[in-house]
Design a protein around this motif. Sequence first.
Motif, PDB file in Angstrom:
ATOM      1  N   VAL A  29       0.856  -1.185   0.000  1.00  0.00           N
ATOM      2  CA  VAL A  29       0.000   0.000   0.000  1.00  0.00           C
ATOM      3  C   VAL A  29       0.891   1.233   0.000  1.00  0.00           C
ATOM      4  O   VAL A  29       1.887   1.288   0.729  1.00  0.00           O
ATOM      5  N   TYR A  30       0.541   2.211  -0.841  1.00  0.00           N
ATOM      6  CA  TYR A  30       1.313   3.452  -0.850  1.00  0.00           C
ATOM      7  C   TYR A  30       0.384   4.649  -0.771  1.00  0.00           C
ATOM      8  O   TYR A  30      -0.802   4.569  -1.118  1.00  0.00           O
ATOM      9  N   SER A  31       0.947   5.763  -0.295  1.00  0.00           N
ATOM     10  CA  SER A  31       0.177   6.999  -0.161  1.00  0.00           C
ATOM     11  C   SER A  31       0.971   8.167  -0.712  1.00  0.00           C
ATOM     12  O   SER A  31       2.103   8.417  -0.262  1.00  0.00           O
ATOM     13  N   GLY A  32       0.388   8.884  -1.679  1.00  0.00           N
ATOM     14  CA  GLY A  32       0.934  10.179  -2.036  1.00  0.00           C
ATOM     15  C   GLY A  32       0.744  11.092  -0.830  1.00  0.00           C
ATOM     16  O   GLY A  32      -0.381  11.231  -0.333  1.00  0.00           O
ATOM     17  N   ASP A  33       1.825  11.674  -0.324  1.00  0.00           N
ATOM     18  CA  ASP A  33       1.727  12.333   0.985  1.00  0.00           C
ATOM     19  C   ASP A  33       1.125  13.729   0.959  1.00  0.00           C
ATOM     20  O   ASP A  33       1.051  14.396   1.995  1.00  0.00           O
ATOM     21  N   GLN A  34       0.671  14.188  -0.213  1.00  0.00           N
ATOM     22  CA  GLN A  34       0.001  15.490  -0.284  1.00  0.00           C
ATOM     23  C   GLN A  34      -1.498  15.359  -0.542  1.00  0.00           C
ATOM     24  O   GLN A  34      -2.166  16.324  -0.863  1.00  0.00           O
ATOM     25  N   ASP A  35      -2.008  14.160  -0.406  1.00  0.00           N
ATOM     26  CA  ASP A  35      -3.437  13.907  -0.550  1.00  0.00           C
ATOM     27  C   ASP A  35      -4.095  13.996   0.817  1.00  0.00           C
ATOM     28  O   ASP A  35      -3.738  13.261   1.737  1.00  0.00           O
ATOM     29  N   SER A  36      -5.071  14.896   0.956  1.00  0.00           N
ATOM     30  CA  SER A  36      -5.777  15.001   2.222  1.00  0.00           C
ATOM     31  C   SER A  36      -7.030  14.147   2.250  1.00  0.00           C
ATOM     32  O   SER A  36      -7.515  13.782   3.317  1.00  0.00           O
ATOM     33  N   ARG A  37      -7.576  13.821   1.079  1.00  0.00           N
ATOM     34  CA  ARG A  37      -8.853  13.114   1.037  1.00  0.00           C
ATOM     35  C   ARG A  37      -8.742  11.703   1.611  1.00  0.00           C
ATOM     36  O   ARG A  37      -9.532  11.287   2.430  1.00  0.00           O
ATOM     37  N   ILE A  38      -7.769  10.929   1.134  1.00  0.00           N
ATOM     38  CA  ILE A  38      -7.461   9.636   1.752  1.00  0.00           C
ATOM     39  C   ILE A  38      -5.978   9.695   2.101  1.00  0.00           C
ATOM     40  O   ILE A  38      -5.117   9.269   1.336  1.00  0.00           O
ATOM     41  N   SER A  39      -5.698  10.234   3.263  1.00  0.00           N
ATOM     42  CA  SER A  39      -4.322  10.611   3.585  1.00  0.00           C
ATOM     43  C   SER A  39      -3.520   9.453   4.155  1.00  0.00           C
ATOM     44  O   SER A  39      -4.063   8.428   4.586  1.00  0.00           O
ATOM     45  N   LEU A  40      -2.217   9.666   4.167  1.00  0.00           N
ATOM     46  CA  LEU A  40      -1.303   8.666   4.720  1.00  0.00           C
ATOM     47  C   LEU A  40      -1.580   8.414   6.193  1.00  0.00           C
ATOM     48  O   LEU A  40      -1.287   7.334   6.708  1.00  0.00           O
ATOM     49  N   ILE A  41      -2.150   9.402   6.889  1.00  0.00           N
ATOM     50  CA  ILE A  41      -2.371   9.269   8.326  1.00  0.00           C
ATOM     51  C   ILE A  41      -3.324   8.113   8.623  1.00  0.00           C
ATOM     52  O   ILE A  41      -3.057   7.262   9.476  1.00  0.00           O
ATOM     53  N   GLY A  42      -4.449   8.082   7.930  1.00  0.00           N
ATOM     54  CA  GLY A  42      -5.398   6.998   8.131  1.00  0.00           C
ATOM     55  C   GLY A  42      -4.881   5.679   7.605  1.00  0.00           C
ATOM     56  O   GLY A  42      -4.992   4.639   8.267  1.00  0.00           O
ATOM     57  N   THR A  93       5.155   5.867   1.616  1.00  0.00           N
ATOM     58  CA  THR A  93       4.666   7.151   1.136  1.00  0.00           C
ATOM     59  C   THR A  93       5.459   7.545  -0.095  1.00  0.00           C
ATOM     60  O   THR A  93       6.608   7.120  -0.276  1.00  0.00           O
ATOM     61  N   ILE A  94       4.820   8.340  -0.952  1.00  0.00           N
ATOM     62  CA  ILE A  94       5.505   8.923  -2.105  1.00  0.00           C
ATOM     63  C   ILE A  94       5.577  10.417  -1.865  1.00  0.00           C
ATOM     64  O   ILE A  94       4.558  11.108  -1.834  1.00  0.00           O
ATOM     65  N   ARG A  95       6.773  10.886  -1.648  1.00  0.00           N
ATOM     66  CA  ARG A  95       6.994  12.286  -1.286  1.00  0.00           C
ATOM     67  C   ARG A  95       6.540  13.215  -2.403  1.00  0.00           C
ATOM     68  O   ARG A  95       6.941  13.073  -3.555  1.00  0.00           O
ATOM     69  N   GLY A  96       5.674  14.152  -2.041  1.00  0.00           N
ATOM     70  CA  GLY A  96       5.153  15.093  -3.022  1.00  0.00           C
ATOM     71  C   GLY A  96       4.032  14.528  -3.865  1.00  0.00           C
ATOM     72  O   GLY A  96       3.551  15.185  -4.790  1.00  0.00           O
ATOM     73  N   GLY A  97       3.594  13.313  -3.544  1.00  0.00           N
ATOM     74  CA  GLY A  97       2.582  12.657  -4.347  1.00  0.00           C
ATOM     75  C   GLY A  97       1.174  13.123  -4.019  1.00  0.00           C
ATOM     76  O   GLY A  97       0.850  13.395  -2.863  1.00  0.00           O
ATOM     77  N   SER A  98       0.334  13.191  -5.036  1.00  0.00           N
ATOM     78  CA  SER A  98      -1.065  13.565  -4.880  1.00  0.00           C
ATOM     79  C   SER A  98      -1.913  12.317  -4.672  1.00  0.00           C
ATOM     80  O   SER A  98      -1.388  11.222  -4.468  1.00  0.00           O
ATOM     81  N   HIS A  99      -3.219  12.465  -4.747  1.00  0.00           N
ATOM     82  CA  HIS A  99      -4.128  11.327  -4.633  1.00  0.00           C
ATOM     83  C   HIS A  99      -3.829  10.284  -5.708  1.00  0.00           C
ATOM     84  O   HIS A  99      -3.935   9.083  -5.463  1.00  0.00           O
ATOM     85  N   THR A 100      -3.465  10.739  -6.885  1.00  0.00           N
ATOM     86  CA  THR A 100      -2.988   9.855  -7.949  1.00  0.00           C
ATOM     87  C   THR A 100      -1.493  10.113  -8.117  1.00  0.00           C
ATOM     88  O   THR A 100      -1.064  10.870  -8.984  1.00  0.00           O
ATOM     89  N   ALA A 101      -0.711   9.476  -7.255  1.00  0.00           N
ATOM     90  CA  ALA A 101       0.719   9.780  -7.149  1.00  0.00           C
ATOM     91  C   ALA A 101       1.497   9.616  -8.446  1.00  0.00           C
ATOM     92  O   ALA A 101       2.409  10.408  -8.718  1.00  0.00           O
ATOM     93  N   PRO A 102       1.212   8.602  -9.300  1.00  0.00           N
ATOM     94  CA  PRO A 102       1.990   8.484 -10.531  1.00  0.00           C
ATOM     95  C   PRO A 102       1.861   9.690 -11.462  1.00  0.00           C
ATOM     96  O   PRO A 102       2.723   9.896 -12.314  1.00  0.00           O
ATOM     97  N   ILE A 103       0.786  10.462 -11.304  1.00  0.00           N
ATOM     98  CA  ILE A 103       0.645  11.658 -12.139  1.00  0.00           C
ATOM     99  C   ILE A 103       1.551  12.766 -11.646  1.00  0.00           C
ATOM    100  O   ILE A 103       2.235  13.432 -12.424  1.00  0.00           O
TER     101      ILE A 103
END
Length: 358
Positions: A269-282, A326-336
Amino acid sequence: MEHGPFRPRGNTLFRNKHSWNREANMLYVESPAGVGFSYSRNKSFYDDINDEVTARDNLAFLEGWFMKFPKYRNRELFITGESYAGHYVPQLAQLVINSGKNFNLKGILIGNPLLEFDTDMNAQGDFFWSHGLISDSTHALLTSTCNYSQIMRWVYNISESLSPECYEVYNKSAGEIGGSVDPFDVLGSNVYHRGKEKKKDLFEEVCLTDEVDVYLNRKDVQKSLHAQLVGTPNWTLCYPDSAHFLKDAVIPSIKVVEWLVRSGIRASVYSGDQDSRISLIGTRSLLEGLAKKLKLKTTVPYRNWFEKKQVGGWTQVYGDILSFATIRGGSHTAPISQPARSLALFTAFLEGKPLPDA
Protein backbone atom coordinates in the motif's frame (compact mmCIF):
# COMPACT_ATOMS: atom_id res chain seq x y z
CA MET A 1 -8.71 0.60 -12.02
CA GLU A 2 -5.53 -0.98 -13.26
CA HIS A 3 -5.15 -4.73 -13.65
CA GLY A 4 -1.83 -6.42 -14.17
CA PRO A 5 0.99 -6.38 -14.71
CA PHE A 6 1.93 -9.57 -16.48
CA ARG A 7 5.66 -10.20 -16.39
CA PRO A 8 8.12 -10.35 -18.06
CA ARG A 9 8.33 -7.21 -20.15
CA GLY A 10 6.74 -7.12 -23.53
CA ASN A 11 6.67 -4.80 -26.50
CA THR A 12 4.19 -1.97 -26.08
CA LEU A 13 2.71 0.70 -28.27
CA PHE A 14 2.97 3.44 -25.69
CA ARG A 15 6.13 4.20 -23.77
CA ASN A 16 7.57 7.16 -21.99
CA LYS A 17 10.34 7.61 -19.50
CA HIS A 18 8.27 6.70 -16.45
CA SER A 19 5.61 4.40 -17.91
CA TRP A 20 4.93 1.32 -15.84
CA ASN A 21 4.92 -0.75 -19.01
CA ARG A 22 8.67 -0.32 -19.05
CA GLU A 23 8.69 -2.86 -16.22
CA ALA A 24 5.71 -5.09 -16.96
CA ASN A 25 3.04 -6.01 -19.46
CA MET A 26 0.08 -3.86 -18.44
CA LEU A 27 -3.66 -4.24 -18.83
CA TYR A 28 -5.83 -1.25 -18.03
CA VAL A 29 -9.45 -2.16 -17.37
CA GLU A 30 -12.10 0.54 -17.36
CA SER A 31 -14.62 -0.51 -14.76
CA PRO A 32 -17.33 -0.55 -13.67
CA ALA A 33 -19.34 -0.36 -16.90
CA GLY A 34 -19.87 3.29 -17.68
CA VAL A 35 -16.28 4.33 -16.98
CA GLY A 36 -14.14 5.31 -19.95
CA PHE A 37 -15.24 3.41 -23.06
CA SER A 38 -16.80 0.53 -21.10
CA TYR A 39 -20.54 0.12 -21.36
CA SER A 40 -23.55 -2.14 -21.02
CA ARG A 41 -26.11 -2.48 -23.77
CA ASN A 42 -28.71 -3.00 -21.06
CA LYS A 43 -29.36 0.40 -19.48
CA SER A 44 -30.97 -1.15 -16.39
CA PHE A 45 -27.58 -2.72 -15.61
CA TYR A 46 -26.34 0.61 -14.30
CA ASP A 47 -29.03 0.68 -11.63
CA ASP A 48 -27.54 -2.30 -9.81
CA ILE A 49 -23.80 -1.70 -10.05
CA ASN A 50 -21.98 -2.33 -6.78
CA ASP A 51 -18.68 -3.74 -5.57
CA GLU A 52 -19.81 -7.35 -5.96
CA VAL A 53 -20.95 -6.81 -9.56
CA THR A 54 -17.72 -4.99 -10.38
CA ALA A 55 -15.56 -7.81 -9.00
CA ARG A 56 -17.60 -10.41 -10.87
CA ASP A 57 -17.34 -8.52 -14.15
CA ASN A 58 -13.60 -8.02 -13.74
CA LEU A 59 -13.11 -11.72 -13.08
CA ALA A 60 -15.09 -12.47 -16.23
CA PHE A 61 -12.78 -10.13 -18.12
CA LEU A 62 -9.69 -11.93 -16.82
CA GLU A 63 -11.15 -15.31 -17.74
CA GLY A 64 -11.92 -14.11 -21.25
CA TRP A 65 -8.54 -12.45 -21.66
CA PHE A 66 -6.58 -15.53 -20.59
CA MET A 67 -8.71 -17.66 -22.87
CA LYS A 68 -7.83 -15.44 -25.81
CA PHE A 69 -4.16 -15.10 -24.83
CA PRO A 70 -3.30 -18.41 -23.10
CA LYS A 71 0.46 -17.88 -23.35
CA TYR A 72 0.16 -15.35 -20.50
CA ARG A 73 -1.77 -17.62 -18.17
CA ASN A 74 1.24 -18.80 -16.19
CA ARG A 75 2.87 -15.39 -15.91
CA GLU A 76 2.95 -13.72 -12.49
CA LEU A 77 -0.18 -11.64 -12.01
CA PHE A 78 -0.40 -8.51 -9.89
CA ILE A 79 -3.52 -6.39 -9.53
CA THR A 80 -3.13 -2.69 -8.89
CA GLY A 81 -5.31 0.37 -8.53
CA GLU A 82 -5.86 3.64 -6.68
CA SER A 83 -8.50 5.44 -4.64
CA TYR A 84 -11.79 3.49 -4.63
CA ALA A 85 -9.78 0.59 -6.03
CA GLY A 86 -9.00 0.07 -2.35
CA HIS A 87 -12.29 -1.82 -2.65
CA TYR A 88 -12.07 -3.09 -6.22
CA VAL A 89 -8.56 -4.56 -6.13
CA PRO A 90 -8.75 -6.64 -2.91
CA GLN A 91 -12.24 -7.86 -3.79
CA LEU A 92 -11.16 -8.98 -7.25
CA ALA A 93 -8.09 -10.71 -5.81
CA GLN A 94 -10.27 -12.51 -3.27
CA LEU A 95 -12.68 -13.59 -5.99
CA VAL A 96 -9.80 -14.88 -8.13
CA ILE A 97 -8.65 -17.09 -5.26
CA ASN A 98 -12.13 -18.28 -4.31
CA SER A 99 -12.95 -19.07 -7.93
CA GLY A 100 -10.15 -21.62 -8.07
CA LYS A 101 -8.84 -20.10 -11.30
CA ASN A 102 -5.14 -20.74 -11.76
CA PHE A 103 -4.14 -17.18 -12.61
CA ASN A 104 -0.82 -17.24 -10.69
CA LEU A 105 -1.85 -14.25 -8.57
CA LYS A 106 1.16 -13.00 -6.60
CA GLY A 107 0.16 -9.70 -5.04
CA ILE A 108 -1.80 -6.48 -4.97
CA LEU A 109 -0.62 -2.88 -5.00
CA ILE A 110 -3.05 -0.11 -3.99
CA GLY A 111 -2.44 3.63 -3.77
CA ASN A 112 -4.24 6.14 -1.53
CA PRO A 113 -6.92 3.48 -1.09
CA LEU A 114 -10.27 3.72 0.61
CA LEU A 115 -9.94 0.90 3.14
CA GLU A 116 -12.10 1.93 6.09
CA PHE A 117 -14.42 4.89 5.63
CA ASP A 118 -14.47 6.34 9.14
CA THR A 119 -10.72 6.02 9.70
CA ASP A 120 -9.84 7.38 6.26
CA MET A 121 -12.28 10.30 6.43
CA ASN A 122 -11.48 11.29 10.01
CA ALA A 123 -7.77 11.42 9.15
CA GLN A 124 -8.52 14.50 7.05
CA GLY A 125 -8.83 16.65 10.14
CA ASP A 126 -5.41 15.61 11.40
CA PHE A 127 -3.93 16.09 7.93
CA PHE A 128 -5.39 19.60 7.53
CA TRP A 129 -4.16 20.60 10.99
CA SER A 130 -0.66 19.11 10.57
CA HIS A 131 -0.28 21.00 7.27
CA GLY A 132 -1.46 24.29 8.74
CA LEU A 133 -4.71 24.41 6.77
CA ILE A 134 -6.97 24.68 9.84
CA SER A 135 -6.54 26.23 13.27
CA ASP A 136 -5.99 24.55 16.61
CA SER A 137 -9.52 25.46 17.69
CA THR A 138 -11.12 23.94 14.57
CA HIS A 139 -9.03 20.80 14.93
CA ALA A 140 -10.24 20.52 18.53
CA LEU A 141 -13.84 20.78 17.34
CA LEU A 142 -13.20 17.97 14.84
CA THR A 143 -12.20 15.70 17.70
CA SER A 144 -14.85 16.77 20.23
CA THR A 145 -17.97 18.09 18.48
CA CYS A 146 -18.06 16.65 14.99
CA ASN A 147 -15.65 14.64 12.85
CA TYR A 148 -14.99 14.40 9.14
CA SER A 149 -16.55 10.95 8.77
CA GLN A 150 -19.86 12.51 9.83
CA ILE A 151 -19.33 15.45 7.49
CA MET A 152 -18.34 13.24 4.56
CA ARG A 153 -21.31 10.93 5.04
CA TRP A 154 -23.43 14.02 4.43
CA VAL A 155 -21.29 15.42 1.61
CA TYR A 156 -21.42 12.07 -0.19
CA ASN A 157 -25.18 11.66 0.42
CA ILE A 158 -24.70 8.66 2.71
CA SER A 159 -26.48 10.59 5.46
CA GLU A 160 -29.43 12.80 4.63
CA SER A 161 -28.75 15.49 7.18
CA LEU A 162 -26.01 17.12 9.22
CA SER A 163 -26.51 18.41 12.75
CA PRO A 164 -26.32 22.21 13.23
CA GLU A 165 -23.15 21.72 15.29
CA CYS A 166 -21.56 19.65 12.53
CA TYR A 167 -22.60 22.09 9.86
CA GLU A 168 -20.95 24.90 11.82
CA VAL A 169 -17.71 22.93 12.07
CA TYR A 170 -17.89 22.12 8.37
CA ASN A 171 -18.27 25.79 7.44
CA LYS A 172 -15.52 26.82 9.85
CA SER A 173 -13.02 24.33 8.42
CA ALA A 174 -14.05 25.15 4.85
CA GLY A 175 -13.55 28.84 5.51
CA GLU A 176 -10.08 28.33 6.96
CA ILE A 177 -8.95 26.01 4.17
CA GLY A 178 -10.31 28.43 1.55
CA GLY A 179 -11.37 27.78 -1.99
CA SER A 180 -7.97 27.59 -3.64
CA VAL A 181 -6.66 24.30 -2.30
CA ASP A 182 -7.13 20.97 -4.04
CA PRO A 183 -7.81 18.38 -1.30
CA PHE A 184 -6.39 15.69 -3.57
CA ASP A 185 -3.09 17.58 -3.88
CA VAL A 186 -2.64 20.32 -1.29
CA LEU A 187 0.56 21.43 -3.05
CA GLY A 188 -1.15 21.55 -6.43
CA SER A 189 -2.47 24.46 -8.44
CA ASN A 190 -5.81 26.17 -7.95
CA VAL A 191 -8.13 23.59 -9.48
CA TYR A 192 -10.61 23.16 -6.66
CA HIS A 193 -13.28 25.53 -5.46
CA ARG A 194 -15.16 24.56 -2.34
CA GLY A 195 -18.84 25.45 -2.32
CA LYS A 196 -20.50 25.58 1.08
CA GLU A 197 -23.96 24.98 -0.32
CA LYS A 198 -23.23 22.52 -3.13
CA LYS A 199 -22.50 18.99 -2.03
CA LYS A 200 -20.08 17.10 -4.26
CA ASP A 201 -20.15 13.56 -5.54
CA LEU A 202 -17.68 11.00 -4.23
CA PHE A 203 -14.20 11.89 -5.52
CA GLU A 204 -15.70 14.30 -8.07
CA GLU A 205 -12.74 16.63 -7.79
CA VAL A 206 -10.33 14.05 -9.13
CA CYS A 207 -12.36 13.84 -12.35
CA LEU A 208 -10.86 16.97 -13.90
CA THR A 209 -10.62 17.44 -17.64
CA ASP A 210 -7.00 17.15 -18.68
CA GLU A 211 -4.85 16.10 -21.59
CA VAL A 212 -5.93 12.47 -21.30
CA ASP A 213 -9.59 13.46 -21.56
CA VAL A 214 -8.91 15.55 -24.64
CA TYR A 215 -6.74 12.85 -26.23
CA LEU A 216 -9.16 9.98 -25.73
CA ASN A 217 -12.06 12.00 -27.09
CA ARG A 218 -10.32 12.60 -30.40
CA LYS A 219 -12.15 10.74 -33.15
CA ASP A 220 -8.96 9.43 -34.73
CA VAL A 221 -7.80 8.02 -31.37
CA GLN A 222 -11.16 6.38 -30.75
CA LYS A 223 -11.04 4.84 -34.24
CA SER A 224 -7.53 3.48 -33.61
CA LEU A 225 -8.66 1.94 -30.32
CA HIS A 226 -11.79 0.47 -31.95
CA ALA A 227 -13.77 2.20 -29.22
CA GLN A 228 -17.54 2.01 -29.32
CA LEU A 229 -19.47 4.89 -27.82
CA VAL A 230 -22.58 3.08 -26.66
CA GLY A 231 -24.98 5.07 -24.49
CA THR A 232 -22.40 7.82 -23.93
CA PRO A 233 -21.28 10.71 -26.15
CA ASN A 234 -17.65 10.64 -25.02
CA TRP A 235 -14.95 8.99 -22.95
CA THR A 236 -15.19 9.82 -19.25
CA LEU A 237 -12.55 9.28 -16.59
CA CYS A 238 -14.95 8.53 -13.75
CA TYR A 239 -18.34 6.92 -13.40
CA PRO A 240 -20.95 9.58 -14.22
CA ASP A 241 -23.29 8.53 -11.40
CA SER A 242 -21.59 7.99 -8.04
CA ALA A 243 -24.64 6.44 -6.39
CA HIS A 244 -23.23 2.92 -6.64
CA PHE A 245 -20.13 3.96 -4.70
CA LEU A 246 -22.25 5.06 -1.79
CA LYS A 247 -23.82 1.65 -1.31
CA ASP A 248 -20.53 0.00 -0.41
CA ALA A 249 -18.16 2.85 0.48
CA VAL A 250 -18.73 2.46 4.21
CA ILE A 251 -18.05 -1.30 4.18
CA PRO A 252 -14.42 -1.80 5.31
CA SER A 253 -12.23 -3.46 2.70
CA ILE A 254 -9.26 -3.67 5.08
CA LYS A 255 -10.84 -6.98 6.18
CA VAL A 256 -10.43 -8.29 2.63
CA VAL A 257 -6.78 -7.21 2.65
CA GLU A 258 -6.40 -9.15 5.89
CA TRP A 259 -7.95 -12.21 4.25
CA LEU A 260 -5.56 -11.96 1.31
CA VAL A 261 -2.49 -11.69 3.52
CA ARG A 262 -3.64 -14.69 5.53
CA SER A 263 -4.00 -16.50 2.20
CA GLY A 264 -0.38 -15.75 1.31
CA ILE A 265 -0.97 -12.91 -1.17
CA ARG A 266 1.51 -10.07 -0.88
CA ALA A 267 -0.12 -6.68 -0.22
CA SER A 268 1.62 -3.35 -0.72
CA VAL A 269 0.00 0.00 0.00
CA TYR A 270 1.31 3.45 -0.85
CA SER A 271 0.18 7.00 -0.16
CA GLY A 272 0.93 10.18 -2.04
CA ASP A 273 1.73 12.33 0.98
CA GLN A 274 0.00 15.49 -0.28
CA ASP A 275 -3.44 13.91 -0.55
CA SER A 276 -5.78 15.00 2.22
CA ARG A 277 -8.85 13.11 1.04
CA ILE A 278 -7.46 9.64 1.75
CA SER A 279 -4.32 10.61 3.58
CA LEU A 280 -1.30 8.67 4.72
CA ILE A 281 -2.37 9.27 8.33
CA GLY A 282 -5.40 7.00 8.13
CA THR A 283 -3.79 4.47 5.78
CA ARG A 284 -0.66 4.10 7.88
CA SER A 285 -2.67 3.51 11.07
CA LEU A 286 -4.82 0.89 9.35
CA LEU A 287 -1.77 -1.00 8.07
CA GLU A 288 -0.07 -0.81 11.48
CA GLY A 289 -3.22 -2.15 13.11
CA LEU A 290 -3.46 -4.97 10.58
CA ALA A 291 0.17 -5.95 11.10
CA LYS A 292 -0.38 -6.14 14.86
CA LYS A 293 -3.54 -8.19 14.39
CA LEU A 294 -1.69 -10.64 12.16
CA LYS A 295 1.32 -10.62 14.54
CA LEU A 296 3.68 -9.72 11.71
CA LYS A 297 7.15 -8.65 12.76
CA THR A 298 8.62 -5.45 11.34
CA THR A 299 11.34 -6.49 8.89
CA VAL A 300 12.08 -2.98 7.58
CA PRO A 301 11.69 -0.34 10.31
CA TYR A 302 10.09 2.96 9.35
CA ARG A 303 12.69 4.82 7.29
CA ASN A 304 13.08 6.97 4.22
CA TRP A 305 13.67 5.52 0.79
CA PHE A 306 15.39 7.02 -2.24
CA GLU A 307 14.75 7.51 -5.92
CA LYS A 308 18.17 8.23 -7.35
CA LYS A 309 19.65 10.76 -4.90
CA GLN A 310 16.36 12.24 -3.70
CA VAL A 311 14.23 11.08 -0.78
CA GLY A 312 11.30 9.32 -2.45
CA GLY A 313 9.26 8.94 0.72
CA TRP A 314 9.09 6.73 3.80
CA THR A 315 8.41 3.03 4.15
CA GLN A 316 7.84 0.18 6.57
CA VAL A 317 7.63 -3.56 5.87
CA TYR A 318 5.94 -6.24 7.96
CA GLY A 319 7.18 -9.78 7.45
CA ASP A 320 7.66 -10.43 3.75
CA ILE A 321 4.01 -9.95 2.84
CA LEU A 322 2.70 -6.52 3.94
CA SER A 323 4.27 -3.13 3.26
CA PHE A 324 3.48 0.56 3.41
CA ALA A 325 5.20 3.47 1.69
CA THR A 326 4.67 7.15 1.14
CA ILE A 327 5.51 8.92 -2.11
CA ARG A 328 6.99 12.29 -1.29
CA GLY A 329 5.15 15.09 -3.02
CA GLY A 330 2.58 12.66 -4.35
CA SER A 331 -1.07 13.56 -4.88
CA HIS A 332 -4.13 11.33 -4.63
CA THR A 333 -2.99 9.85 -7.95
CA ALA A 334 0.72 9.78 -7.15
CA PRO A 335 1.99 8.48 -10.53
CA ILE A 336 0.64 11.66 -12.14
CA SER A 337 2.36 14.09 -9.78
CA GLN A 338 5.47 12.00 -9.00
CA PRO A 339 6.03 9.64 -11.95
CA ALA A 340 9.70 8.84 -11.29
CA ARG A 341 9.19 7.98 -7.63
CA SER A 342 6.05 6.00 -8.42
CA LEU A 343 7.90 3.96 -11.04
CA ALA A 344 10.70 3.23 -8.56
CA LEU A 345 8.13 2.01 -6.05
CA PHE A 346 6.37 -0.09 -8.68
CA THR A 347 9.63 -1.72 -9.76
CA ALA A 348 10.56 -2.65 -6.20
CA PHE A 349 7.07 -4.08 -5.68
CA LEU A 350 7.36 -6.34 -8.73
CA GLU A 351 10.73 -7.58 -7.60
CA GLY A 352 9.52 -8.17 -4.04
CA LYS A 353 12.35 -6.05 -2.68
CA PRO A 354 12.36 -3.28 -0.04
CA LEU A 355 12.57 0.24 -1.41
CA PRO A 356 16.18 1.48 -1.75
CA ASP A 357 17.66 3.14 1.32
CA ALA A 358 20.31 5.15 -0.51
